[in-house]
Scaffold this active site. Structure first.
Site, PDB file in Angstrom:
ATOM      1  N   TYR A  64       0.859  -1.203   0.000  1.00 21.70           N
ATOM      2  CA  TYR A  64       0.000   0.000   0.000  1.00 21.70           C
ATOM      3  C   TYR A  64       0.882   1.236   0.000  1.00 21.70           C
ATOM      4  CZ  TYR A  64      -4.973  -0.633   0.009  1.00 21.70           C
ATOM      5  OH  TYR A  64      -6.248  -0.846  -0.407  1.00 21.70           O
ATOM      6  N   GLU A  66      -0.588   4.830  -0.429  1.00 22.43           N
ATOM      7  CA  GLU A  66      -1.389   6.052  -0.656  1.00 22.43           C
ATOM      8  C   GLU A  66      -0.548   7.272  -0.348  1.00 22.43           C
ATOM      9  OE1 GLU A  66      -5.150   5.807   1.337  1.00 22.43           O
ATOM     10  OE2 GLU A  66      -5.559   3.878   0.394  1.00 22.43           O
ATOM     11  N   ASP A 241      -7.077  14.303 -24.089  1.00 18.84           N
ATOM     12  CA  ASP A 241      -6.950  12.883 -23.763  1.00 18.84           C
ATOM     13  C   ASP A 241      -6.229  12.224 -24.945  1.00 18.84           C
ATOM     14  OD1 ASP A 241      -7.262  10.182 -23.409  1.00 18.84           O
ATOM     15  OD2 ASP A 241      -9.422  10.251 -22.983  1.00 18.84           O
ATOM     16  N   THR A 270      -3.659   6.806 -21.595  1.00 15.61           N
ATOM     17  CA  THR A 270      -3.441   5.450 -21.133  1.00 15.61           C
ATOM     18  C   THR A 270      -1.984   5.149 -21.444  1.00 15.61           C
ATOM     19  OG1 THR A 270      -4.126   4.574 -23.277  1.00 15.61           O
ATOM     20  CG2 THR A 270      -5.798   4.622 -21.553  1.00 15.61           C
ATOM     21  N   LYS A 273      -1.731   1.616 -24.979  1.00 21.07           N
ATOM     22  CA  LYS A 273      -2.136   1.551 -26.397  1.00 21.07           C
ATOM     23  C   LYS A 273      -0.891   1.794 -27.259  1.00 21.07           C
ATOM     24  CE  LYS A 273      -6.563   3.573 -25.023  1.00 21.07           C
ATOM     25  NZ  LYS A 273      -7.666   2.664 -24.880  1.00 21.07           N
ATOM     26  N   ARG A 279      -1.009  -1.901 -18.747  1.00 22.51           N
ATOM     27  CA  ARG A 279      -2.370  -1.359 -18.686  1.00 22.51           C
ATOM     28  C   ARG A 279      -2.437  -0.322 -17.566  1.00 22.51           C
ATOM     29  NH1 ARG A 279      -6.678  -2.647 -21.171  1.00 22.51           N
ATOM     30  NH2 ARG A 279      -5.351  -3.955 -22.462  1.00 22.51           N
TER      31      ARG A 279
HETATM   32  N1  PLP Z   1      -9.687   7.714 -23.250  1.00 26.57           N
HETATM   33  C1  PLP Z   1      -9.672   7.293 -24.522  1.00 26.57           C
HETATM   34  C2  PLP Z   1      -9.526   8.304 -25.623  1.00 26.57           C
HETATM   35  C3  PLP Z   1      -9.782   5.937 -24.811  1.00 26.57           C
HETATM   36  O1  PLP Z   1      -9.795   5.515 -26.081  1.00 26.57           O
HETATM   37  C4  PLP Z   1      -9.921   5.016 -23.729  1.00 26.57           C
HETATM   38  C5  PLP Z   1     -10.056   3.566 -23.943  1.00 26.57           C
HETATM   39  O2  PLP Z   1     -10.388   3.041 -24.930  1.00 26.57           O
HETATM   40  C6  PLP Z   1      -9.944   5.517 -22.431  1.00 26.57           C
HETATM   41  C7  PLP Z   1      -9.827   6.861 -22.222  1.00 26.57           C
HETATM   42  C8  PLP Z   1     -10.165   4.614 -21.253  1.00 26.57           C
HETATM   43  O3  PLP Z   1      -9.060   3.841 -20.999  1.00 26.57           O
HETATM   44  P1  PLP Z   1      -9.156   2.595 -19.962  1.00 26.57           P
HETATM   45  O4  PLP Z   1      -9.813   1.493 -20.717  1.00 26.57           O
HETATM   46  O5  PLP Z   1      -7.738   2.312 -19.601  1.00 26.57           O
HETATM   47  O6  PLP Z   1      -9.958   3.062 -18.801  1.00 26.57           O
END
Ligand code: PLP
Length: 478
Positions: A64, A66, A241, A270, A273, A279
């Protein structure tokens, strides 16, 4: 790295697991076989390196931690501090960001951390101020009501789902759609491209607190400089994002106006990808938002995952090597070769092509729904996913599109010539699949017919295409 070391590591791990629950060891082995044998074109997937995978399977999982580096709510976090600090340092250097928060467990978590950081920073709420300075016990019932009212009614402008936006950008099935009053910007119906004038108009009318850029299924570059100007013109915080295209930013394929980091107030991603890590998720920002972002735990996250932060540090170190830039540019060359191969054979592509890692085929030209096309391709050993196209008449479940992406096959080493052959296989299957009918004779959106002999033949051709490019060549489990 000797191949022997990788084989020994994974073989020994499976032996240890098999002694406790052999079915788990078998499933892990079977997953490797499946991944080795299928033509993986899922745009959001990749193959992490053996070092990244191994960094996750250990006792860091037991800890842990935090808090943040050097300020933990638990004792004994010195080793977690080391890996979290390393992951953050690699992320800052790789992306040229002032601050990196590497604790989010996934992309959705990274977005929640970012939303709450912006809300806490921007919303003028005396109740929130009290809560922030840790006088939570002094808050009255009325304060709490005010706080919920003030934080729960803010506005977000993001890309619409059918134009390629993501669920977490304010859409109803996700908590973001319940937290925010959301409006979307779409794409030009004629070109499929973002129309920045329309985004500016929507921003002027709606006056969002947050303007969100980024996507899951838009096959083009986005001009983040223009989006930042739009955000500034209405006083919005600009969030990007980059979950899908972080690898292309890391690999310097997207630079200047197309690199979100210098233009956005806050960037989320993320790590699994195109970035090819474990992950997980991550948030980058300038010094102004750093304190709020670092409150991600306990605001929306539980204890961090130290084993995954260790793997993030490994993967980000890999992405800082010169060969990652070469990988990133091959992703795009492959994606463009795939798009050209499909177009030459008569497929209709949203926006007519691609300049990133993904291609969106409008399969209505083949007389199919996305659902039918996805299944027919899967029967033929080609793994893709169905996706809406702009103004999709078949909705988000059946859809009219197939999204394909090249990060995974590029990791395996396939190149542009093989992408043309992949286009041939995809086109053959889609052209030979016919939509089925329901029992009452009405057209079905799910049923289809495809000659099993053809599916088998394409499957074998897909295996042949992959054979010279073994996945994890250093790992032999036999
Ligand atoms: N943001 C975008 C643009 C995504 O394409 C995705 C997943 O496909 C996410 C966020 C969410 O990612 P996670 O599946 O790791 O929660």
């Amino acid at each position: 790295m000797s191949q022997n070391a990788e084989s020994t590591a994974f073989r020994s791990a499976l032996e240890v697991i098999r002694a406790v629950e052999p079915r788990v060891a078998d499933a892990i082995g079977a997953e490797l076989t499946d991944q080795r044998e299928s033509l993986k074109l899922i745009a959001s997937e990749n193959y992490a390196s053996p070092a990244t995978l191994l960094a996750m399977g250990n006792w860091f999982s037991d800890k842990y931690a935090e808090g943040t580096v050097g300020r933990r709510f638990y004792a004994g976090c010195q080793n977690v501090d080391t890996v979290e600090a390393l992951a953050a340092e690699h992320a800052r250097e790789l992306f040229g960001a002032a601050h990196a928060y590497v604790q989010p467990h996934s992309g959705i978590d990274a977005n929640l951390v970012a939303f709450w950081a912006v809300l806490a920073d921007r919303v003028e709420s005396p109740a929130l101020k009290k809560a922030q300075v840790r006088q939570v016990n002094d808050l009255t019932e009325a304060d709490w009501f005010a706080l919920r009212r003030e934080l729960g009614n803010q506005r977000m402008l993001g890309m619409s789902l059918d134009a390629g936006g993501h669920l977490t950008h304010g859409f109803r099935p996700n908590i973001s759609g319940k937290m925010f009053d959301q409006r979307s910007y779409g794409t030009d119906p004629a070109t499929g491209l973002i129309d920045y004038d329309r985004v500016a108009e929507a921003a002027r009318e709606f006056k969002p607190l947050i303007l969100v850029g980024g996507y899951s299924a838009y096959p083009r570059k986005v001009n983040f400089r223009i989006l930042r100007e739009i955000a500034d013109s209405v006083g919005a915080t600009f969030m990007v994002d980059m979950a899908h295209f972080a690898g292309l930013v890391a690999g310097k394929v997207f630079t200047g106006d197309f690199d979100p980091v210098p233009h956005a107030h806050i960037v989320t991603t993320t790590t699994h990808k195109s970035l090819r890590g474990p992950r997980g998720g991550m948030v980058l920002c300038g010094p102004e938002l750093a304190d709020q972002v670092d409150r991600g735990c306990p605001m929306v996250l539980g204890g961090p995952l130290p084993h995954v932060m260790a793997a993030k540090a490994v993967a980000l170190a890999e992405a800082r090597r010169p060969d990652f830039a070469d990988y990133a540019s091959r992703i795009v060359a492959n994606s463009q070769a795939l798009a050209e191969g499909l177009l030459r054979r008569g497929a209709a592509l949203v926006t007519g092509g691609t300049d990133n890692h993904l291609v969106l085929i409008d399969v209505s030209g083949y007389g199919l729904t996305g659902r039918q096309a996805e299944q027919a391709l899967l029967d033929s050993g080609i793994v893709t996913n169905r996706n809406s196209v702009p103004q999709d008449p078949n909705g988000a479940w059946y859809t009219s599109g197939i999204r394909i992406g090249t990060p995974a096959l590029t990791t395996r080493g396939l190149g542009t010539a093989e992408m043309d052959q992949t286009a041939e296989l995809i086109h053959t299957v889609l052209a030979q699949t016919t939509a089925g009918a329901n029992a009452d004779g009405t057209p079905s959106k799910a049923k289809y017919t495809l000659d099993p002999a053809l599916a088998d033949k394409v499957s074998r051709q897909a295996t042949d295409l992959l054979a010279p490019h073994p996945l994890y060549p250093g790992i032999n489990l036999a």
